[in-house]
Scaffold this motif. Structure first.
Motif, PDB file in Angstrom:
ATOM      1  N   GLY A  22       0.786  -1.225   0.000  1.00 40.91           N
ATOM      2  CA  GLY A  22       0.000   0.000   0.000  1.00 40.91           C
ATOM      3  C   GLY A  22       0.813   1.268   0.000  1.00 40.91           C
ATOM      4  N   SER A  23       2.137   1.167  -0.052  1.00 39.13           N
ATOM      5  CA  SER A  23       3.004   2.343  -0.080  1.00 39.13           C
ATOM      6  C   SER A  23       3.848   2.325  -1.347  1.00 39.13           C
TER       7      SER A  23
ATOM      8  N   ASP B 174       5.707   8.329   4.516  1.00 43.62           N
ATOM      9  CA  ASP B 174       4.790   9.438   4.255  1.00 43.62           C
ATOM     10  C   ASP B 174       5.339  10.742   4.823  1.00 43.62           C
ATOM     11  N   GLY B 175       5.896  10.660   6.046  1.00 49.70           N
ATOM     12  CA  GLY B 175       6.428  11.854   6.679  1.00 49.70           C
ATOM     13  C   GLY B 175       7.636  12.422   5.966  1.00 49.70           C
ATOM     14  N   MET B 176       8.430  11.549   5.306  1.00 51.20           N
ATOM     15  CA  MET B 176       9.615  12.012   4.593  1.00 51.20           C
ATOM     16  C   MET B 176       9.281  12.583   3.222  1.00 51.20           C
TER      17      MET B 176
ATOM     18  N   HIS C  48       0.030   6.353   2.228  1.00 49.05           N
ATOM     19  CA  HIS C  48      -0.094   4.906   2.048  1.00 49.05           C
ATOM     20  C   HIS C  48      -1.502   4.434   2.391  1.00 49.05           C
ATOM     21  N   ASP C  49      -1.855   3.276   1.855  1.00 52.43           N
ATOM     22  CA  ASP C  49      -3.119   2.610   2.165  1.00 52.43           C
ATOM     23  C   ASP C  49      -2.791   1.503   3.164  1.00 52.43           C
ATOM     24  N   PRO C  50      -3.153   1.654   4.443  1.00 53.38           N
ATOM     25  CA  PRO C  50      -2.710   0.680   5.450  1.00 53.38           C
ATOM     26  C   PRO C  50      -3.259  -0.726   5.222  1.00 53.38           C
TER      27      PRO C  50
END
Length: 535
Positions: free
Chosen positions: A63-64, A262-264, A270-272
């Motif tokens: 998902g990422s 995501d934070g970077m 992302h879809d968990p």
């Protein structure tokens, strides 16, 4: 189920930079895959197979778009006692069962609950894992055989006693040299992967000097044929608790890594649930080829993002490059000393601990520091899943205590309006103000981030915090992420009305603070005049 399948949009942002990033990550991942394979007890070949098979499947189905998967130190910590108790076939069966459990978690949409894991628990968990990984490398780094003790601390003490009885300085020199090169190189040139050059040079020196050290040994020249020969249906029930622990750890580490990615980045989310599905599929297939249970790797994911990756093509390229190494360079890799891999993992363990983040948590408050320390100790003394449970329980108790201390009932008059008419017109044009009511704790913090970062295009955002009743380390970190994303969009963030009891935690954000909201508005107006947005 169709929501979990790959789509054409997954590859729409692929560029040549993804290919370069994938090769860079493969260079970093090769010694780690070998090292974690050896540390798990299944061997270096198993680590490489995991990095190739699980890495490719998670890249395609995860998902990422930025995540890189493979064998990890955290998973190795869990696998060592399973290997000792059930053998290689037991580990492969556990990986297969864990893959099924992860797919079931994805179907049940359980990924959303990851947001309830507080930052101190994550940091404490990471510190504990780093300590366990470092202790696991002591026997190989000292050049002694692996002790029979199950607990890592006792095993490390026994290995040190064996070394004192019969010192073998060749292994110590190789491990220390590789670790120092990686640590010093990371500070000198953070963007350069020093692990592979260090491994190559140390291996050449060991072979040239004919040092009496143990090496990896023969590796297969191709991926093994898939097989279910390891599966013992009669042992499934006894292996289920271990599979639950592996699945829980895979879910935890993968979703944490996705959140870090995501934070970077700026535009990636992302879809968990799909990430759980991708990791489940990877763990279903990897055991068929002899691979260990896999999860997303935070360190390799960070390298991927920093190398300029923009799509999942980078993670897939990393798996393909590792496959080429298996097919072409297996004879050369076989001569790598185990002490060299121990040095790689020792340096990796040191770099896992973010000193700045730990220091910020310690400054944020005693309760967050207590959760971090106790989670780290529990990770070292107990198993990893139990440590996370301990941390969650402690964080929940402290959060409830914070809420109960700030809860009160009082009569307040309704506010007819806070600002003059010209100020309201200004707000309508360029400034938006949010008032935070109640606690900004780990559960509510993520909702706050989603709402705040969706603010319509404005020039200045003012956060009014006079009604903020409580804030913890997760709330501070989420606020930091929200501010960073807003500033990336060119939006200035100002804060007003911070209470004295919250200043210590919020001082770490380096924000412009005002005692009163009108003062913040006056400052915002001056900023807009400087940008020619106001006359």
């Amino acid at each position: 189920m169709t929501t979990f399948l790959p789509a054409r949009a997954d590859w729409s942002g692929a560029t040549r930079r993804d290919l370069v990033a994938g090769v860079t990550v493969a260079i970093v991942a090769l010694p780690l895959a070998l090292g974690f394979g050896v540390a798990s007890g299944l061997g270096a070949a198993s680590g490489l197979v995991t990095a190739v098979v699980a890495g490719a499947l998670a890249a395609v189905f995860g998902g990422s778009s930025l995540q890189v998967s493979g064998p990890t130190g955290a998973m190795t910590v869990v696998l060592v006692p399973i290997v000792a108790r059930y053998g290689v076939d037991g580990v492969l069966t556990v990986g297969l069962l864990a893959g099924i459990l992860l797919v079931l978690l994805a179907v049940a949409r359980a990924g959303r609950y990851m947001r309830y894991v507080p930052v101190p628990v994550v940091e404490g968990f990471t510190i504990g894992i780093a300590a366990v990984i470092a202790l696991q490398q002591v026997p190989a780094a000292l050049g002694v055989s692996t002790p029979g003790e199950d607990h890592v601390v006792l095993a490390a003490v026994e290995a040190f006693a064996d070394f004192v009885a019969a010192p073998r300085w060749e292994a110590v020199a190789l491990a220390a040299g590789v670790a120092l090169v990686m640590l010093i190189g990371a500070r000198w040139r953070p963007g350069v992967p020093f692990s592979l050059p260090a491994v190559v040079v140390a291996t050449v020196v060991a072979q040239w000097a004919a040092l009496p050290v143990v090496t990896i040994g023969a590796l297969p020249r191709a991926l093994p044929a898939p097989s279910l020969g390891f599966l013992d249906l009669g042992a499934l029930w006894s292996l289920l608790p271990s599979a639950v622990a592996v699945a829980a750890l895979a879910a935890l580490e993968s979703l944490l890594s996705a959140a870090v990615a995501d934070g970077m980045s700026v535009n990636q989310r992302h879809d968990p649930d799909r990430e759980l599905f991708g990791q489940g599929l990877a763990n279903l297939v990897a055991p068929l080829f002899g691979g260990v249970p896999a999860t997303a790797a935070i360190a390799r994911t960070a390298v991927n993002v920093r190398s300029g990756a923009t799509s999942r093509l980078a993670a897939l390229t990393h798996a393909v490059v590792l496959l080429l190494i298996v097919l072409v360079a297996a004879p050369w890799v076989a001569g790598v000393p185990l002490a060299v891999l121990a040095g790689v993992l020792l340096a990796t363990a040191v770099r896992m601990v973010e000193v700045g983040s730990v220091r910020a948590l310690a400054r944020a408050g005693r309760t967050d520091a207590a959760v971090l320390a106790l989670t780290a100790v529990a990770t070292l003394a107990l198993d990893l899943v139990t440590a996370v449970i301990v941390g969650l329980v402690l964080a929940g108790v402290f959060a409830l205590r914070a809420v109960s201390r700030t809860a009160r009932l009082e009569e307040v008059p309704l506010e007819p309006g806070d600002y003059r008419e010209e100020e309201q017109a200004l707000l309508a044009q360029h400034i938006v103000a949010y008032r935070l009511d109640g606690p900004l704790l780990f559960a509510a913090a993520h909702r706050f981030l989603l709402e705040l970062t969706e603010v319509a295009p404005v020039a200045v955002v003012i956060l009014r915090m006079s009604r903020l009743s409580a804030v913890d380390a997760t709330g501070v970190q989420v606020l930091r992420d929200a501010v960073r994303r807003l500033e990336h969009r060119g939006i200035t963030v100002l804060v007003s009305g911070v209470r004295d009891e919250h200043r210590r935690a919020l001082d770490t954000l380096d924000l412009r603070l005002f005692d009163h909201t009108p003062d913040a508005i006056d400052h915002a107006r001056s900023l807009l005049r400087e940008r020619d947005l106001l006359p």
